[in-house]
Write an enzyme that holds these catalytic residues in place. Structure first.
Site, PDB file in Angstrom:
ATOM      1  N   HIS A 591       0.795  -1.225   0.000  1.00 54.81           N
ATOM      2  CA  HIS A 591       0.000   0.000   0.000  1.00 54.81           C
ATOM      3  C   HIS A 591       0.829   1.278   0.000  1.00 54.81           C
ATOM      4  O   HIS A 591       0.282   2.371  -0.022  1.00 54.81           O
ATOM      5  CB  HIS A 591      -0.961   0.035   1.180  1.00 54.81           C
TER       6      HIS A 591
HETATM    7  C1  UD1 Z   1      -2.538   5.214   5.498  1.00 50.01           C
HETATM    8  C2  UD1 Z   1      -1.337   5.878   6.158  1.00 50.01           C
HETATM    9  C3  UD1 Z   1      -0.173   4.930   6.141  1.00 50.01           C
HETATM   10  C4  UD1 Z   1      -0.509   3.591   6.740  1.00 50.01           C
HETATM   11  C5  UD1 Z   1      -1.746   3.042   6.057  1.00 50.01           C
HETATM   12  C6  UD1 Z   1      -2.189   1.772   6.725  1.00 50.01           C
HETATM   13  C7  UD1 Z   1      -1.101   8.310   5.942  1.00 50.01           C
HETATM   14  C8  UD1 Z   1      -0.431   9.397   5.192  1.00 50.01           C
HETATM   15  N1  UD1 Z   1      -0.943   7.061   5.428  1.00 50.01           N
HETATM   16  O1  UD1 Z   1      -2.238   5.020   4.143  1.00 50.01           O
HETATM   17  O2  UD1 Z   1       0.881   5.484   6.896  1.00 50.01           O
HETATM   18  O3  UD1 Z   1       0.556   2.711   6.557  1.00 50.01           O
HETATM   19  O4  UD1 Z   1      -2.797   3.994   6.144  1.00 50.01           O
HETATM   20  O5  UD1 Z   1      -3.069   1.039   5.961  1.00 50.01           O
HETATM   21  O6  UD1 Z   1      -1.728   8.554   6.929  1.00 50.01           O
HETATM   22  N2  UD1 Z   1      -9.439   4.018   1.001  1.00 50.01           N
HETATM   23  C9  UD1 Z   1     -10.640   3.367   0.881  1.00 50.01           C
HETATM   24  N3  UD1 Z   1     -11.239   2.955   2.032  1.00 50.01           N
HETATM   25  C10 UD1 Z   1     -10.721   3.163   3.269  1.00 50.01           C
HETATM   26  C11 UD1 Z   1      -9.511   3.840   3.368  1.00 50.01           C
HETATM   27  C12 UD1 Z   1      -8.876   4.252   2.226  1.00 50.01           C
HETATM   28  O7  UD1 Z   1     -11.146   3.162  -0.196  1.00 50.01           O
HETATM   29  O8  UD1 Z   1     -11.342   2.737   4.272  1.00 50.01           O
HETATM   30  C13 UD1 Z   1      -8.743   4.418  -0.251  1.00 50.01           C
HETATM   31  C14 UD1 Z   1      -9.099   5.798  -0.716  1.00 50.01           C
HETATM   32  O9  UD1 Z   1      -9.118   5.792  -2.089  1.00 50.01           O
HETATM   33  C15 UD1 Z   1      -7.931   6.640  -0.239  1.00 50.01           C
HETATM   34  C16 UD1 Z   1      -6.780   5.653  -0.321  1.00 50.01           C
HETATM   35  O10 UD1 Z   1      -7.341   4.403  -0.018  1.00 50.01           O
HETATM   36  O11 UD1 Z   1      -7.741   7.772  -1.024  1.00 50.01           O
HETATM   37  C17 UD1 Z   1      -5.662   5.981   0.626  1.00 50.01           C
HETATM   38  O12 UD1 Z   1      -6.118   6.098   1.975  1.00 50.01           O
HETATM   39  P1  UD1 Z   1      -5.300   6.997   3.019  1.00 50.01           P
HETATM   40  O13 UD1 Z   1      -5.900   6.826   4.352  1.00 50.01           O
HETATM   41  O14 UD1 Z   1      -5.143   8.372   2.492  1.00 50.01           O
HETATM   42  O15 UD1 Z   1      -3.865   6.393   2.985  1.00 50.01           O
HETATM   43  P2  UD1 Z   1      -3.367   4.885   3.065  1.00 50.01           P
HETATM   44  O16 UD1 Z   1      -2.700   4.548   1.794  1.00 50.01           O
HETATM   45  O17 UD1 Z   1      -4.458   4.008   3.539  1.00 50.01           O
HETATM   46  N1  UDP Z   2      -3.675  -6.477   8.340  1.00 50.08           N
HETATM   47  C1  UDP Z   2      -4.939  -7.002   8.468  1.00 50.08           C
HETATM   48  N2  UDP Z   2      -5.597  -7.382   7.332  1.00 50.08           N
HETATM   49  C2  UDP Z   2      -5.072  -7.251   6.090  1.00 50.08           C
HETATM   50  C3  UDP Z   2      -3.775  -6.705   5.977  1.00 50.08           C
HETATM   51  C4  UDP Z   2      -3.106  -6.311   7.123  1.00 50.08           C
HETATM   52  O1  UDP Z   2      -5.452  -7.142   9.576  1.00 50.08           O
HETATM   53  O2  UDP Z   2      -5.739  -7.605   5.104  1.00 50.08           O
HETATM   54  C5  UDP Z   2      -2.991  -6.031   9.565  1.00 50.08           C
HETATM   55  C6  UDP Z   2      -1.625  -6.622   9.777  1.00 50.08           C
HETATM   56  O3  UDP Z   2      -1.717  -7.782  10.560  1.00 50.08           O
HETATM   57  C7  UDP Z   2      -0.911  -5.519  10.515  1.00 50.08           C
HETATM   58  C8  UDP Z   2      -1.565  -4.273  10.078  1.00 50.08           C
HETATM   59  O4  UDP Z   2      -2.772  -4.643   9.453  1.00 50.08           O
HETATM   60  O5  UDP Z   2      -1.106  -5.663  11.908  1.00 50.08           O
HETATM   61  C9  UDP Z   2      -0.693  -3.499   9.147  1.00 50.08           C
HETATM   62  O6  UDP Z   2      -1.393  -2.456   8.587  1.00 50.08           O
HETATM   63  P1  UDP Z   2      -0.960  -1.739   7.246  1.00 50.08           P
HETATM   64  O7  UDP Z   2      -0.081  -2.627   6.465  1.00 50.08           O
HETATM   65  O8  UDP Z   2      -2.199  -1.247   6.623  1.00 50.08           O
HETATM   66  O9  UDP Z   2      -0.196  -0.440   7.793  1.00 50.08           O
HETATM   67  P2  UDP Z   2       1.297  -0.147   8.259  1.00 50.08           P
HETATM   68  O10 UDP Z   2       1.663  -1.130   9.299  1.00 50.08           O
HETATM   69  O11 UDP Z   2       2.154  -0.228   7.047  1.00 50.08           O
HETATM   70  O12 UDP Z   2       1.229   1.246   8.756  1.00 50.08           O
END
Ligand code: UD1
Ligand code: UDP
Length: 742
Positions: A591
């Site tokens: 991601h």
């Molecule tokens: C965010 C965090 C990242 C973290 C990740 C965990 C920031 C800058 N980034 O990234 O550090 O590792 O979460 O997963 O805070 N979207 C959906 N549904 C949701 C959430 C997101 O469709 O419930 C889609 C939307 O199109 C959105 C995109 O995902 O624009 C990105 O979501 P966003 O929360 O901005 O950043 P992440 O990539 O999820």
């Molecule tokens: N995770 C989850 N379901 C998924 C993918 C990840 O529960 O389909 C959990 C995983 O076990 C970990 C956390 O989400 O604890 C990691 O989140 P993510 O990779 O979104 O964010 P990051 O750790 O990079 O900030």
């Protein structure tokens, strides 16, 4: 996008130049009211908007009681004139109800009823528009997720009315006239008779047939069947998990019926919200009023408001039911919903554990797009402990933060008060709500419903919401987790408001400032008074930036969760469900913007996975999914890889424990792979979790396809895991430090 005004005027009420329409609205929806009036003018109807705001509402109930009891001449005149009525009723902020007294309002019951009767006599059609009540203030007050509520309403408005009507007819046929109807479920065992009663299909349209049968009301969104039980039947108990009423969320409201009469009621929380309303009402208020079966396949449970039209939802009503052919006359008209009930009518199955029974529903609804989803209870009501010594506002918003907060929240609440604030950064059910369920977390006290946007907008929106919450709650300390935009917003607002800040997972550095997370961490660490470090490396990083005070090496809270969850994860059957065998697949998560926002990079990774000749299981993050689709890569991935929706934490840990290798760019997953001894191939050039690399269990390979393929082939670490992520009691240590914080 559904054009609501058009739908109201042309479909639901089918207005013509013979019609006179009154629209009742509150101040925040005058725009929508105008659109409806303008649409009415287009078909030659006359239209008038009646407007109310908080001030007017209060004044009305502050006036002398003798005037409240006097029939409003204006309302009476309208009742003689209008032919159609649209309700956009409800304040933007339901706190206005806190000061309303039901007993004073009841003084108007008699004349309001007279007016309603007159309108019924004149066959005035009416439509209730539930979307006027969807406001951030109401969501916050009742503790439901605003973004989700909006989505449910929009999705439900867009549902295809044909399968709804088709299945509605089927349900109506089973229920109509049935003499022995059994309703069962958790805390529920109720029998009623519907002998001689006809079911009414509520499909969002008041047509000639409805009018002929005296059914003059409808609502949008829509989709349910209503029937009035015989008012002297109804024996047993029924328990409603969450019911919003007059500004309160009532928890586990339990009714006991005998001979159709409500003989007892109780609730775990906010029973007085029901009691006050009930006591102040008049007429046959204690009689069973209705049985409702939801039909809308695009709706899902929210914990009130929309639940009654979710396909398979069962709602029981009390009091007034003349509109649906019943005999109760009452100013009291109340209904609450069961989510997983089973209903049989004369031995025929109508609803089975919250799902519409065979004979149409499943197939019809699947054909129409999204299936009728089985959603677990998601009542996000405020579960506030009594006042304790330190009041801590915890800010979470993204998936990994729910996981990190779970053990800390549990420990904090041992001795202190916690206000849990969800920014709404992640909002999909499988990115948010499922974690609260599987980790048995308290529901957020506030959900800011911020949703997705650019970094600045998203962070700004969070800051506005957090300022309001902190202003109101006045926490002694704000606690933030990790490195997302929710972390940054929480840290900045705490600092601006002069509230002390605690940072869980402090001191991590990738030394790559092009990552948004690096900026967020640095800012949070420099603003925090309490810094909870997971590793010694983190403590050293802080020291190098001159941060020595308030630094505590507590261990990693994700290690706590992993240890606590391993057992439960082992009993999950996800491997069987997706058809893979232990040790015979590679698990992938991706991601990071650097991997998934650039088409060439993402294409390279997809090609590598497709070429690897391995079974690949890939729960796809929504950001990645969006890009795979936009870049035209989804088909290739889908053909070669088991691409699935994001899974809940226990399923993920089960998948991880069974994987031969993990390919990821996630922070959390790198650590979890290390905890469970699974070789980790990290598609990045650097990591904050350097310990996992030093010990040989994590290979940083970047995102070149050849490097990924090479690592998939050759990276086979063995040996011990010597590095410390704590002793599994990090959360406890954090809470004990907070206990002493003054
Ligand atoms: C965010 C965090 C990242 C973290 C990740 C965990 C920031 C800058 N980034 O990234 O550090 O590792 O979460 O997963 O805070 N979207 C959906 N549904 C949701 C959430 C997101 O469709 O419930 C889609 C939307 O199109 C959105 C995109 O995902 O624009 C990105 O979501 P966003 O929360 O901005 O950043 P992440 O990539 O999820
Ligand atoms: N995770 C989850 N379901 C998924 C993918 C990840 O529960 O389909 C959990 C995983 O076990 C970990 C956390 O989400 O604890 C990691 O989140 P993510 O990779 O979104 O964010 P990051 O750790 O990079 O900030």
């Amino acid at each position: 996008m559904v054009n609501v005004a058009k739908q109201v005027v042309r479909t639901s009420l089918n207005l013509t130049d013979q019609d006179v329409l009154e629209i009742d609205c509150w101040s925040h929806v005058t725009g929508l009211a105008s659109q409806i009036a303008a649409e009415a003018y287009k078909v030659g109807a006359d239209a008038q908007i009646s407007y109310l705001d908080d001030g007017l509402w209060r004044s009305w109930f502050e006036m002398d009681e003798k005037y409240i009891a006097r029939k409003s001449p204006i309302s009476a005149a309208l009742a003689e004139t209008i032919t159609a009525y649209v309700s956009l009723w409800g304040p933007e902020d339901p706190s206005v109800f806190d000061r309303s007294k039901p007993e004073r309002m009841a003084k108007a019951d008699a004349w309001i009823k007279e007016i309603n009767d007159r309108q019924r006599e004149r066959k005035v059609r009416s439509l209730f528009l539930g979307l006027a009540q969807v406001t951030p203030q109401r969501a916050r007050k009742y503790g439901v997720n605003f973004a989700k509520w909006k989505r449910i309403i929009n999705a439900s408005l867009g549902a295809d009315l044909k399968p709804i009507a088709a299945h509605g007819r089927l349900v109506s046929k089973k229920l109509g006239g049935a003499s022995d109807v059994q309703i069962s479920g958790e805390g529920t065992d109720l029998s009623v008779s519907l002998r001689g009663r006809e079911a009414i299909l509520e499909d969002g349209i008041v047509d000639a047939n409805d009018i002929a049968r005296g059914h003059l009301q409808s609502s949008l969104p829509s989709g349910f069947v209503d029937i009035a039980p015989l008012e002297t039947t109804g024996d047993g108990d029924v328990t409603f998990p969450s019911t919003p009423l007059w500004g309160k969320m009532i928890r586990n409201l339990r009714f006991t019926f005998s001979g159709g009469r409500l003989v007892d009621y109780k609730a775990d929380k906010n029973v007085e919200a029901f009691a006050n309303y009930f006591k102040a009402s008049s007429g046959e208020k204690d009689r069973i009023g209705s049985l409702t079966i939801g039909l809308n396949p695009r709706a899902s449970y929210l914990g009130g408001f929309v639940d009654h039209f979710v396909a398979g939802a069962v709602t029981i009503g009390l009091g007034g039911n003349q509109d649906i052919g019943g005999a109760n006359r009452s100013s009291f008209d109340f209904g609450a919903t069961l989510q997983k009930a089973t209903v049989t009518a004369d031995g025929m199955s109508v609803v089975e554990a919250g799902k519409l029974s065979k004979g149409g529903s499943a197939n019809l609804f699947r054909a129409s797009g999204r299936g009728s989803r089985e959603t677990a209870q998601i009542s996000l009501y405020a579960e506030r402990p009594l006042s304790r010594s330190v009041k801590i506002a915890s800010v979470v918003g993204a998936r990994p933060q729910f996981i990190k907060a779970a053990p800390v929240s549990r420990e904090i609440r041992q001795h202190n008060e916690e206000i849990l604030v969800h920014t709404g950064q992640h909002y999909d059910e499988n990115m948010s709500d499922v974690f609260f369920e599987v980790l048995d977390m308290p529901r957020p006290d506030y959900n800011l419903g911020v949703g997705s946007a650019s970094h600045a907008r998203q962070t700004a929106e969070m800051m506005r919401g957090l300022e309001d919450v902190f202003e109101r709650e006045k926490p002694d300390l704000v606690l933030v987790y990790g490195d997302t935009n929710s972390t940054l917003a929480g840290a900045l607002v705490a600092a601006k408001m002069g509230r002390p800040l605690g940072h869980v997972e402090a001191g991590l550095r990738s030394f790559n400032r092009s990552m948004p997370e690096e900026i967020n961490r640095v800012v949070a660490d420099h603003l925090a008074s309490l810094l909870f470090c997971p590793t010694e490396t983190a403590v050293d990083n802080l020291a190098k930036e001159g941060i020595n005070r308030g630094v505590h090496l507590v261990g990693d809270v994700m290690y706590d969760v992993a240890l606590q969850s391993a057992q439960a994860a082992r009993s999950r059957d996800i491997l069987t469900r997706i058809g893979v065998r232990k040790g015979e697949y590679v698990l992938v998560t991706l991601h990071r913007p650097s991997n998934v926002d650039d088409r060439d990079v993402l294409a390279g990774i997809v090609h590598a996975l497709a070429r690897s000749n391995r079974t690949v299981v890939f729960p796809v993050h929504p950001r990645t999914r969006k890009n795979l689709e936009a870049f035209g890569l989804w088909e290739e991935l889908w053909a070669k890889v088991k691409a699935i929706e994001p899974v809940d934490y226990l399923d993920f840990i089960a998948l991880l424990m069974g994987a031969a290798k993990v390919v990821t760019d996630s922070g959390g997953v790198q650590k979890e792979a290390y905890f469970f001894g699974v070789p980790c191939i990290t598609l990045r050039d650097e990591t904050e979790w350097i310990e996992t690399v030093e010990d040989g269990w994590n290979a940083l390979v970047g995102s070149e396809p050849e490097d990924i393929l090479d690592a998939l082939e050759k990276f086979n670490p063995a040996g011990t895991k010597s590095k410390s992520f704590g002793d599994g009691h990090a959360a406890e240590k954090i809470a004990r430090i907070l206990d002493k914080f003054v």
